[in-house]
Design a protein around this motif. Structure first.
Motif, short mmCIF file in Angstrom:
data_model
loop_
_atom_site.label_atom_id
_atom_site.label_comp_id
_atom_site.label_asym_id
_atom_site.label_seq_id
_atom_site.Cartn_x
_atom_site.Cartn_y
_atom_site.Cartn_z
N ILE A 1 3.26 -3.02 -4.66
CA ILE A 1 2.78 -2.64 -3.33
C ILE A 1 3.96 -2.53 -2.36
O ILE A 1 4.78 -3.44 -2.23
CB ILE A 1 1.77 -3.67 -2.80
CG1 ILE A 1 0.55 -3.75 -3.72
CG2 ILE A 1 1.32 -3.31 -1.39
CD1 ILE A 1 -0.19 -2.45 -3.87
N GLU A 2 4.04 -1.40 -1.69
CA GLU A 2 5.08 -1.17 -0.68
C GLU A 2 4.44 -1.21 0.71
O GLU A 2 3.33 -0.73 0.90
CB GLU A 2 5.73 0.20 -0.92
CG GLU A 2 6.84 0.54 0.06
CD GLU A 2 7.47 1.88 -0.25
OE1 GLU A 2 7.65 2.68 0.68
OE2 GLU A 2 7.78 2.13 -1.45
N PHE A 3 5.15 -1.79 1.65
CA PHE A 3 4.63 -1.89 3.00
C PHE A 3 5.38 -0.94 3.95
O PHE A 3 6.60 -0.79 3.85
CB PHE A 3 4.74 -3.32 3.53
CG PHE A 3 3.69 -4.25 2.97
CD1 PHE A 3 2.52 -4.49 3.67
CD2 PHE A 3 3.88 -4.85 1.74
CE1 PHE A 3 1.55 -5.33 3.15
CE2 PHE A 3 2.92 -5.69 1.20
CZ PHE A 3 1.75 -5.93 1.92
N ASN A 4 4.63 -0.31 4.82
CA ASN A 4 5.18 0.49 5.92
C ASN A 4 4.79 -0.19 7.23
O ASN A 4 3.91 -1.05 7.26
CB ASN A 4 4.60 1.90 5.91
CG ASN A 4 5.18 2.79 4.82
OD1 ASN A 4 4.81 3.96 4.70
ND2 ASN A 4 6.07 2.26 3.99
N LYS B 1 -0.97 1.48 -0.02
CA LYS B 1 -2.16 1.65 -0.84
C LYS B 1 -2.83 0.29 -1.03
O LYS B 1 -2.19 -0.77 -0.88
CB LYS B 1 -1.82 2.27 -2.19
CG LYS B 1 -0.73 1.52 -2.95
CD LYS B 1 -0.13 2.37 -4.05
CE LYS B 1 1.08 1.68 -4.66
NZ LYS B 1 1.77 2.54 -5.64
N PHE B 2 -4.11 0.32 -1.35
CA PHE B 2 -4.86 -0.91 -1.60
C PHE B 2 -5.28 -0.96 -3.07
O PHE B 2 -5.49 0.08 -3.70
CB PHE B 2 -6.11 -0.97 -0.71
CG PHE B 2 -5.80 -1.00 0.76
CD1 PHE B 2 -5.33 -2.16 1.36
CD2 PHE B 2 -5.98 0.13 1.55
CE1 PHE B 2 -5.05 -2.20 2.71
CE2 PHE B 2 -5.70 0.11 2.90
CZ PHE B 2 -5.23 -1.06 3.49
N GLY C 1 -10.71 -4.29 -5.63
CA GLY C 1 -11.17 -5.66 -5.82
C GLY C 1 -10.38 -6.71 -5.09
O GLY C 1 -10.80 -7.87 -5.00
N LYS C 2 -9.20 -6.35 -4.56
CA LYS C 2 -8.38 -7.30 -3.82
C LYS C 2 -8.51 -7.04 -2.32
O LYS C 2 -8.74 -5.92 -1.89
CB LYS C 2 -6.92 -7.20 -4.25
CG LYS C 2 -6.68 -7.64 -5.68
CD LYS C 2 -5.19 -7.71 -6.00
CE LYS C 2 -4.97 -8.21 -7.41
NZ LYS C 2 -3.51 -8.30 -7.74
N GLU C 3 -8.37 -8.11 -1.53
CA GLU C 3 -8.52 -7.98 -0.09
C GLU C 3 -7.51 -6.99 0.48
O GLU C 3 -6.35 -6.94 0.06
CB GLU C 3 -8.36 -9.34 0.59
CG GLU C 3 -9.51 -10.29 0.30
CD GLU C 3 -9.47 -11.54 1.17
OE1 GLU C 3 -8.51 -11.70 1.95
OE2 GLU C 3 -10.40 -12.36 1.07
N ARG C 4 -7.99 -6.22 1.42
CA ARG C 4 -7.14 -5.23 2.10
C ARG C 4 -6.62 -5.85 3.39
O ARG C 4 -7.39 -6.08 4.32
CB ARG C 4 -7.95 -3.97 2.39
CG ARG C 4 -8.49 -3.26 1.14
CD ARG C 4 -9.55 -2.23 1.49
NE ARG C 4 -10.81 -2.84 1.88
CZ ARG C 4 -11.79 -2.20 2.51
NH1 ARG C 4 -11.64 -0.92 2.86
NH2 ARG C 4 -12.90 -2.83 2.82
N ASN C 5 -5.33 -6.11 3.45
CA ASN C 5 -4.75 -6.82 4.59
C ASN C 5 -3.77 -5.95 5.36
O ASN C 5 -2.90 -5.29 4.77
CB ASN C 5 -4.02 -8.09 4.13
CG ASN C 5 -4.95 -9.09 3.49
OD1 ASN C 5 -6.05 -9.35 3.99
ND2 ASN C 5 -4.53 -9.66 2.36
#
Length: 391
Positions: free
Chosen positions: A172-175, A208-209, A212-216
């Motif tokens: 997972i990459e964060f912007n 991206k999410f 099944g996992k929480e979207r934070n």
């Protein structure tokens, strides 16, 4: 009835743009005599916004407004329009009286409208996008940008909506998106959720999410309006918005969060659906038309019922103030117009204003409306570069 919807019909009515359905809504709303006072306030402000605020020709104004009313009568529902025109005529008497009063008052004061010199223009679409590798991209109105997982059209960023089930093992990459003073921008996340960011705001989020996992996402500071894709479409995964001092858990809804660094209170306003506010061990559930207020220094959550239209008007391109103090108004305006405000006379801070103003106006136009609709006619606004001094 959503107040913002009625206020927009006010504007269309005075411009002779309201259709039959809208006029029916207005007719029903005006059957409540208490609503005439509100109608009066906003018709007055919209009238002053559209017309010159330097000199009035009362007879020409009457002719123009009644011409529009008469034009509306030519539509199919004549009986209905007559009732609306009657209600409007009651209000317009107050409008005209107010204008005459201001004409007389303006002769006593040197309070002339702000001239169109050193024009401070409204904000526009602009933002700074920080990518996962630390590189920054300047996003501006009408200019496009694209990479392998997002694209921007100059107003909003849209992330690739790749099926969440196919990215279980992806890193997972964060912007982050930073909106400067005098800016606004929008984002469409990979799950289809949408967010609008107001001036002086920063949001951090994944590109991206995972199913099944929480979207934070994290609202570091500022103001944002969210339309969240329901959990039912994402294997039940909740959507969480983290801010300093609170966590908002969402299952699919529309809400606004205001969490500016220079304001002591974090305000979360629910428009539709249901959300949970969490601060420490305290949890509260919000229903539509409620606002949660958290003081940064206290472990408490207070819930109040409010007119949500005032809170979300900025998303629709409007400022909506309801008996707002001038110092609070100027703080809001300073963010959008990227300017500073100095009160040289502190007593002016308590002056109150009610009305709808368009965010497309110059600050000079906004100030002229404030001055004309305020009973404190001796107030003076002085503009020096990007600073407004209030005396």
């Amino acid at each position: 009835m959503k107040e913002l919807k009625i206020k927009k019909i006010f504007v269309k009515f005075i411009n002779n743009e309201a259709n039959i359905v809208e006029l029916e809504i207005l007719e029903k709303w005006l059957t409540n005599s208490n609503n005439l006072k509100v109608f009066n306030k906003f018709i007055l402000v919209e009238y002053l916004t559209k017309c010159s605020v330097q000199d009035y020709n009362l007879e020409e104004v009457k002719f123009e407004i009644y011409r529009k009313i008469k034009a509306n009568r030519r539509q199919k529902r004549i009986r209905m329009l007559k009732q609306i025109s009657f209600a409007a005529s009651i209000v317009l008497v107050s409008v005209f009286s107010y204008i005459v009063f201001n004409q007389n008052q303006n002769q006593k004061f040197t309070n002339t409208p702000v001239k169109e010199t050193n024009v401070i223009k409204p904000g526009t679409d602009k933002a700074i996008l920080t990518l996962g590798n630390g590189n920054q991209v300047s996003l501006t109105k009408d200019e496009t940008y694209k990479n392998n997982y997002l694209k921007s059209n100059g107003k909003k960023i849209t992330y690739d909506s790749k099926d969440e089930k196919t990215i279980q093992n992806d890193v997972i990459e964060f912007n982050s998106l930073t909106i400067p003073r005098g800016g606004e921008y929008a984002i469409v996340f990979s799950d289809g959720s949408k967010v609008w960011l107001n001036s002086e705001t920063k949001l951090k989020y994944p590109t991206k999410f995972i199913s099944g996992k929480e979207r934070n996402v994290e609202l570091l500071y500022g103001e944002a309006y969210f339309e969240i894709s329901p959990s039912s479409k994402h294997n039940g995964s909740k959507f969480n918005v983290i801010t300093k001092g609170q966590k908002v858990s969402v299952f699919g809804t529309e809400f606004n969060i205001k969490a500016y660094n220079d304001e002591a209170v974090i305000a979360t306003t629910l428009v539709g659906g249901k959300i949970q506010i969490e601060k420490g061990n305290i949890r509260k559930i919000l229903v539509p038309n409620q606002q949660a207020r958290i003081n940064r220094d206290l472990n408490t959550i207070s819930i109040v019922s409010i007119d949500v239209s005032n809170e979300i008007a900025w998303v629709k391109g409007l400022f909506s103030f309801e008996e707002a103090r001038l110092d609070e108004m100027m703080k809001t305006l300073s963010r959008w117009y990227n300017m500073d405000v100095i009160f040289e006379n502190s007593s002016r801070k308590k002056i109150e204003f009610t009305g709808i103003l368009e965010r497309t106006k110059t600050i000079q136009e906004i100030i002229n409306i404030i001055k004309k609709t305020s009973q404190k006619n001796e107030i003076i606004f002085k503009i020096e570069d990007k600073i407004i001094k209030i005396k």
